[in-house]
Design a protein around this motif. Structure first.
Motif, PDB file in Angstrom:
ATOM      1  N   TRP A 515      52.627 -24.985   2.308  1.00 20.14           N
ATOM      2  CA  TRP A 515      52.015 -23.781   2.866  1.00 20.14           C
ATOM      3  C   TRP A 515      50.902 -23.241   1.983  1.00 20.14           C
ATOM      4  O   TRP A 515      49.913 -22.681   2.489  1.00 20.14           O
ATOM      5  N   MET A 516      51.031 -23.412   0.702  1.00 20.81           N
ATOM      6  CA  MET A 516      49.963 -22.951  -0.192  1.00 20.81           C
ATOM      7  C   MET A 516      48.677 -23.734   0.041  1.00 20.81           C
ATOM      8  O   MET A 516      47.571 -23.233  -0.192  1.00 20.81           O
ATOM      9  N   ASP A 517      48.817 -24.974   0.516  1.00 18.16           N
ATOM     10  CA  ASP A 517      47.642 -25.797   0.831  1.00 18.16           C
ATOM     11  C   ASP A 517      47.187 -25.627   2.282  1.00 18.16           C
ATOM     12  O   ASP A 517      45.982 -25.688   2.571  1.00 18.16           O
ATOM     13  N   LEU A 554      59.650 -18.049   2.675  1.00 16.99           N
ATOM     14  CA  LEU A 554      59.810 -19.126   1.702  1.00 16.99           C
ATOM     15  C   LEU A 554      59.174 -18.765   0.360  1.00 16.99           C
ATOM     16  O   LEU A 554      59.790 -18.926  -0.703  1.00 16.99           O
ATOM     17  N   LEU A 555      57.953 -18.285   0.398  1.00 18.94           N
ATOM     18  CA  LEU A 555      57.279 -17.938  -0.843  1.00 18.94           C
ATOM     19  C   LEU A 555      57.973 -16.776  -1.548  1.00 18.94           C
ATOM     20  O   LEU A 555      58.106 -16.772  -2.779  1.00 18.94           O
ATOM     21  N   GLU A 574      50.766 -17.703  -8.487  1.00 17.70           N
ATOM     22  CA  GLU A 574      50.019 -18.282  -7.364  1.00 17.70           C
ATOM     23  C   GLU A 574      50.734 -18.004  -6.043  1.00 17.70           C
ATOM     24  O   GLU A 574      50.104 -17.671  -5.032  1.00 17.70           O
ATOM     25  N   ALA A 575      52.065 -18.148  -6.060  1.00 14.95           N
ATOM     26  CA  ALA A 575      52.841 -17.911  -4.850  1.00 14.95           C
ATOM     27  C   ALA A 575      52.732 -16.453  -4.407  1.00 14.95           C
ATOM     28  O   ALA A 575      52.640 -16.156  -3.204  1.00 14.95           O
ATOM     29  N   LYS A 576      52.731 -15.530  -5.367  1.00 10.25           N
ATOM     30  CA  LYS A 576      52.590 -14.108  -5.023  1.00 10.25           C
ATOM     31  C   LYS A 576      51.242 -13.849  -4.356  1.00 10.25           C
ATOM     32  O   LYS A 576      51.145 -13.096  -3.368  1.00 10.25           O
ATOM     33  N   GLN A 577      50.193 -14.447  -4.903  1.00 13.01           N
ATOM     34  CA  GLN A 577      48.863 -14.229  -4.340  1.00 13.01           C
ATOM     35  C   GLN A 577      48.782 -14.741  -2.906  1.00 13.01           C
ATOM     36  O   GLN A 577      48.195 -14.092  -2.035  1.00 13.01           O
TER      37      GLN A 577
END
Length: 800
Positions: A515-517, A554-555, A574-577
Motif C-alpha cells: 500500500w505504501m507503493d 493496516l498501517l 514513513e507509515a505514519k506519513q
C-alpha cells in the motif's frame, strides 16, 4: 421383549452421559458446564439431503457428514488438502500470474484521469486479470485454478429386521459427539460418531443388543481414480489420484469388533455377528503447503503413523481423549439467554416455529455455540484453515471452488476466534498466511510493480494470489491487508508479544509495503487506491473507500506494533506519513458513508456487499463515541441497503448494528439468519437463512454466515475495540435476562456478564496481564487496576 420405557431411558442416558459405551463424565476441573438446557441438534428421521439435513463432524483435518440411515449409514468425508488444480494441472499454470501486467497500469490510470471509465475497465479487465486454463484434465468450473475435492463416502450396511421405532439422530455440542438410536423389532441399535483431533482420526461406533450379534458391510466409494486397494490386519486402505494435477492420496480405516468375525470380499469389509464395531478412519494426501511445488508429504507414512498411535486403543479411550481435548475449548464459554427450553422439539420443527414467532432464546444460544463447535471441529493448530464450507465438501466441483474467498468470506469465518475464546483455532489462518507471502510478492510485482505481498478475491491451496480472471469481482489486492487485521487482533486479545514479533508484525509490515507503493496522490494531495473496485459492486474507480479503510487500518496497526516492539523507527515514520494522507471516510450528498471517492452512491441499491462500512466493523476507524457523524452516515448507508441479503451479508449486518449500539436491529438481522431455507441452488441477493441442519445458506451452504453470526452475538454483549470494555452495548429487548461466561476482550481480559430485566446485574473480569482497564456500561465508566491473574467483580450499583 424390552419395553419402550427402557429404551427411552437408554436414549436419554446416551445423549446425556454417552450411555454404556462411554460412561458418564465428570465435570472437567476449572470448566463451567452449561446446564440450562441441552445443546444439541436432533431429528426424528434420517437425512436425505447432504447440504440441508446431514450433520457435520470433524477432527480438524477431516470433515464428515453423517446421514443416519437405519439399514445403511452414509458418511461422506473430505480431507482438507485434497485440491484439484495448481502445479502440474496444466502446462501453462503459473499461479494466475500475467508477466509484466503492471506495464498496463499507467495506461489504466491515464484513462481514469481522462474520465474514460469504460475504456479503463476494458483495459484492466483485459490486461490486469489473472489467468486460468481449462481442459478435459481439469474438469472443475475453474480449470487449473482447481477446487477443493470430496474424498469419498463410507456406507455401512446394518442387517436388521422388524418395524423401526423411536428413531433419533442427534449432534450434542456439549460432548462433540453424534448419535443415532432406534429400535428395530425387539433389538436396540445405537451409534456414536466423533472426531479425535489429537490422534487425527474419525471414530464411528455401532452396537446393538441383538443376542446373536449383528452383521455389517462396509464399503467405500470415491469419485476419483483408484490406484490400489488392500485389506490386511483388519485395516482397509484405498489409494487414489486426482485428474489433472495427479495429486495422490490415501484413506484407510481399521475395524474393531466385539465377538464379530471380519472378512473382506469384493471391495467390502464384512463383519458377522458383532455386538459392536468401531471404525477408526483417517486420510491424507501428498500435498504440502510449500511454494512453488506444493508436494512432499509422505501420505502413506503419515497414515501408517496415525494408525500406529491408535493401536490397542478402544473407542472408549479414544472418546475420553476427544472429550478432554474438545471440552477444554468448548466449555470456556457458556451463554444463557433466558426463556423456556424448547429442546423437546426436533430442531427442524423448532427452527420453523421460532421463525414463525415463537420465542426460543435457547435456539439462539444454540446457534451461537454451533459456530464455536464448527470452528473447533475444523480449525486446529497444524491444520489448514477453514474454507468456504469449513472442511465439509461433498463435490468435485463445489460452489466457488470451496476455496478461500478473501474479499469478506475468509475473514468472517475467523471473526469469532478471539472473542469466543478460541484463540488456538485462529492459528491455521496465520500459518496459511505465511505460505502466501512468497507467491503474493510475485503477484504484487507483476501486476502492480510494488513491494510487499497481496492476495485477491479467490485464493486456492496453490498460491493463486493474482487477481481473478474477470473484473470487477476478481480485483481485490486488499485481501492481504484484511487478513493482517486478524494477526493484529490475535495480539490485541492475547497480548502475546513473542507472537507479535515473530508472526504478526512481519506479515503486517510486508503487506503494508504494497500500500505504501500503490497508493497514489490525487488532485487534492490525498492518497487513493487507484484504480480500485469496491468488492463485487459498482465499476472501476479512482478510489474505493474500503481500500482506503483497510490500508489505514493496516498501517495504523503496523505503527502500533512497531511502537510496542520498539523497532523499525524509520519505517514507522514513513507509515505514519502515508496513513495520515490516505483519503478518509467521507459523507455523501444524501448523508451516506460514501462507497467511493466519487459521490455516486445509489440510495435505491440493495447490493449484498456493504464493504465501505469496513471502518465500522471489523475496523476501528469509525465508532459511535469517537466519530459520531461518520457512525450516523454508516447508519444511513445500512438503512438504504436494507435488511435482506445472503447469509454472510446478514451476519455482517448483525455486527454493524451492534457497533451502532442498536441491539434490536442487530437482533432482527440475526433472526433473519435463522430463516428456514428449503430451496436448493444459488441466490445472490436475498436468499439467506439456515438449512434444517442449521448450516447457513448463502445459498448454497457457506460456513461464513454461521461464524459471522456467532461473532455478531458476542458483539452485542461485549465490545472492546474502542479501548474500553463496553458491557452490554447492544442488548436487544427480547433478551431481558441472561448470562454469558468466558468471552474475551482486547487487552487480555476474560469477561463474565449477568443481566436481568434488561439491566446489568454483575460483570466479572479476569486479567491475564497487569495494568489499568476502563469498563463502560451506559453512561458510566470505571477504571480498574489489575495484577496479572487477578479477578474483579462489579455490581450494577457501581454503574448508577
Amino acid at each position: 421383549m424390552k419395553s419402550t420405557v427402557t429404551f427411552t431411558s437408554l436414549v436419554f442416558l446416551i445423549l446425556g452421559c454417552l450411555g454404556s459405551l462411554i460412561g458418564c463424565k465428570e465435570k472437567p476441573e476449572g470448566q463451567a458446564l452449561q446446564h440450562q438446557e441441552p445443546l444439541r441438534l436432533w431429528y426424528t428421521r434420517p437425512a436425505q439431503d447432504w447440504m440441508q439435513e446431514a450433520l457435520p463432524l470433524g477432527n480438524g483435518y477431516m470433515g464428515a457428514m453423517f446421514f443416519g440411515g437405519m439399514e445403511e449409514e452414509h458418511i461422506q468425508f473430505a480431507e482438507e488438502s485434497l485440491w484439484a488444480g495448481g502445479p502440474g494441472s496444466h502446462d501453462k499454470y503459473k499461479f494466475g500470474i500475467r508477466n509484466g501486467a503492471h506495464q498496463n497500469l499507467p495506461k489504466v490510470r491515464a484513462l481514469l484521469k481522462a474520465g474514460k471509465l469504460e475504456e479503463a475497465h476494458r483495459l484492466a479487465n483485459q490486461e490486469l486479470t489473472g489467468e486460468i486454463h481449462k481442459s478435459e484434465e481439469n474438469p472443475t468450473s475453474f480449470g487449473d485454478y482447481g477446487a477443493h475435492q470430496t474424498m469419498g463416502d463410507l456406507y455401512i450396511s446394518v442387517k436388521q429386521e422388524g418395524e423401526i421405532q423411536n428413531y433419533q439422530r442427534a449432534l450434542d455440542l456439549n460432548e462433540g459427539v453424534a448419535t443415532v438410536t432406534y429400535q428395530a423389532g425387539d433389538v436396540h441399535y445405537q451409534r456414536k460418531f466423533f472426531g479425535n483431533y489429537p490422534k487425527r482420526v474419525m471414530v464411528y461406533h455401532f452396537e446393538s443388543d441383538a443376542p446373536e450379534g449383528t452383521d455389517y458391510r462396509i464399503r467405500l466409494e470415491s469419485p476419483h481414480q483408484k490406484l490400489s486397494e488392500k485389506f490386511e490386519n483388519n485395516t482397509y486402505r484405498w489409494e487414489g489420484q486426482l485428474p489433472g494435477n495427479n495429486l495422490r492420496f490415501e484413506t484407510c480405516y481399521r475395524v474393531l469388533t466385539d465377538k464379530g468375525i471380519v472378512s473382506f470380499e469384493k471391495g467390502a469389509v464384512l463383519v458377522k455377528g458383532g455386538s459392536s464395531i468401531t471404525i477408526i478412519h483417517t486420510a491424507s494426501t501428498e500435498y504440502q503447503a510449500s511454494y512453488p511445488d506444493y508436494r512432499g508429504r509422505d501420505y502413506k507414512a503419515l497414515n501408517q503413523q496415525t494408525l500406529a498411535k491408535v493401536e490397542g486403543l478402544t473407542s472408549i479411550a479414544l472418546y475420553k481423549e476427544h472429550q478432554q481435548d474438545y471440552q477444554s475449548l468448548f466449555h470456556r464459554v457458556t451463554l444463557n439467554l433466558g426463556g423456556h427450553s424448547r429442546d423437546s422439539l426436533p430442531t427442524d420443527q423448532r427452527q420453523k416455529t421460532y421463525y414463525e414467532g415463537t420465542s426460543d432464546p435457547g435456539l439462539e444460544a444454540l446457534y451461537f455455540q454451533y459456530g464455536r463447535y464448527l470452528m473447533i471441529s475444523a480449525s486446529r493448530p497444524g491444520t489448514m484453515p477453514m474454507n468456504l464450507q469449513g472442511k465439509w465438501n461433498h463435490s468435485v466441483d463445489p460452489p466457488w471452488a470451496c476455496d478461500y474467498h478473501m474479499n469478506i468470506n475468509q475473514q468472517m469465518i475467523y471473526w469469532p476466534a478471539e472473542v469466543a475464546n478460541l484463540s488456538e483455532c485462529h492459528e491455521p489462518l496465520f500459518d496459511y498466511m505465511k505460505s502466501l507471502v512468497a507467491p503474493g510478492q510475485v503477484a504484487a510485482k507483476e501486476f502492480f510493480n510494488t513491494r510487499g505481498w497481496i492476495v485477491n478475491t479467490m485464493n486456492n491451496a496453490y498460491g493463486f494470489t493474482a487477481p481473478g480472471w474477470s473484473f470487477p469481482w476478481g480485483f481485490f489486492p486488499g485481501g492481504a491487508a484484511w487478513l493482517c487485521q486478524h494477526t493484529w487482533e490475535h495480539y490485541a486479545f492475547t497480548q502475546d508479544t513473542v507472537y507479535l514479533q515473530h508472526t504478526a508484525y512481519p506479515l503486517m509490515k510486508e503487506a503494508a509495503l504494497f500500500w505504501m507503493d500503490y497508493l497514489t496522490e490525487d488532485e487534492n494531495g490525498q492518497l487513493v487506491s487507484f484504480p480500485s473496485y469496491s468488492p463485487e459492486h459498482g465499476g472501476i474507480s479512482t478510489g474505493a473507500s474500503m481500500d482506503h479503510q483497510m490500508a489505514w487500518d493496516l498501517l495504523n496497526n503496523c505503527i502500533r506494533a512497531a511502537e510496542i516492539l520498539n523497532t523499525d523507527e524509520k519505517f514507522r515514520e514513513e507509515a505514519k506519513q502515508v496513513r495520515d494522507r490516505i483519503c478518509p471516510p467521507m459523507i455523501g450528498k444524501w448523508g451516506q458513508l460514501q462507497e467511493w471517492k466519487e459521490d455516486v452512491d445509489d440510495p435505491d441499491n440493495h447490493h449484498r456487499h456493504v464493504s465501505h462500512l469496513f471502518a465500522l466493523y471489523p475496523g476501528h476507524q469509525i465508532s459511535v463515541t469517537k466519530t459520531p457523524q461518520l457512525a450516523e452516515a454508516a447508519k444511513v448507508s445500512l438503512n438504504a441497503r436494507g435488511d435482506d441479503g445472503t447469509g454472510w451479508s446478514l451476519a455482517w449486518k448483525v455486527s454493524f448494528w451492534a457497533r451502532l449500539r442498536d441491539g434490536d436491529r442487530a437482533y432482527k438481522l440475526f433472526k433473519r439468519v435463522l430463516k428456514p431455507i428449503v430451496e436448493k441452488g444459488y441466490n445472490m441477493t436475498d436468499g439467506g437463512g439456515s438449512y434444517a441442519n442449521l448450516l447457513c445458506a448463502h445459498p448454497p451452504f457457506q460456513i461464513d454466515g454461521n461464524m459471522g453470526s456467532t461473532a455478531g452475538i458476542a458483539e452485542m454483549l461485549l465490545q472492546s475495540h474502542a479501548g474500553v470494555l463496553d458491557i452490554l452495548p447492544a442488548l436487544p429487548g427480547v433478551w431481558a435476562q441472561g448470562s454469558v461466561k468466558g468471552l474475551k476482550a482486547r487487552g487480555g481480559y476474560t469477561v463474565d456478564i449477568t443481566w436481568d430485566n434488561g439491566t446489568l446485574k454483575q460483570v466479572r473480569i479476569l486479567a491475564n496481564r497487569p495494568g489499568a482497564c476502563t469498563v463502560n456500561h451506559g453512561e458510566k465508566k470505571i477504571t480498574l487496576n489489575f495484577q496479572k491473574g487477578e479477578t474483579k467483580t462489579l455490581d450494577a450499583s457501581e454503574f448508577e
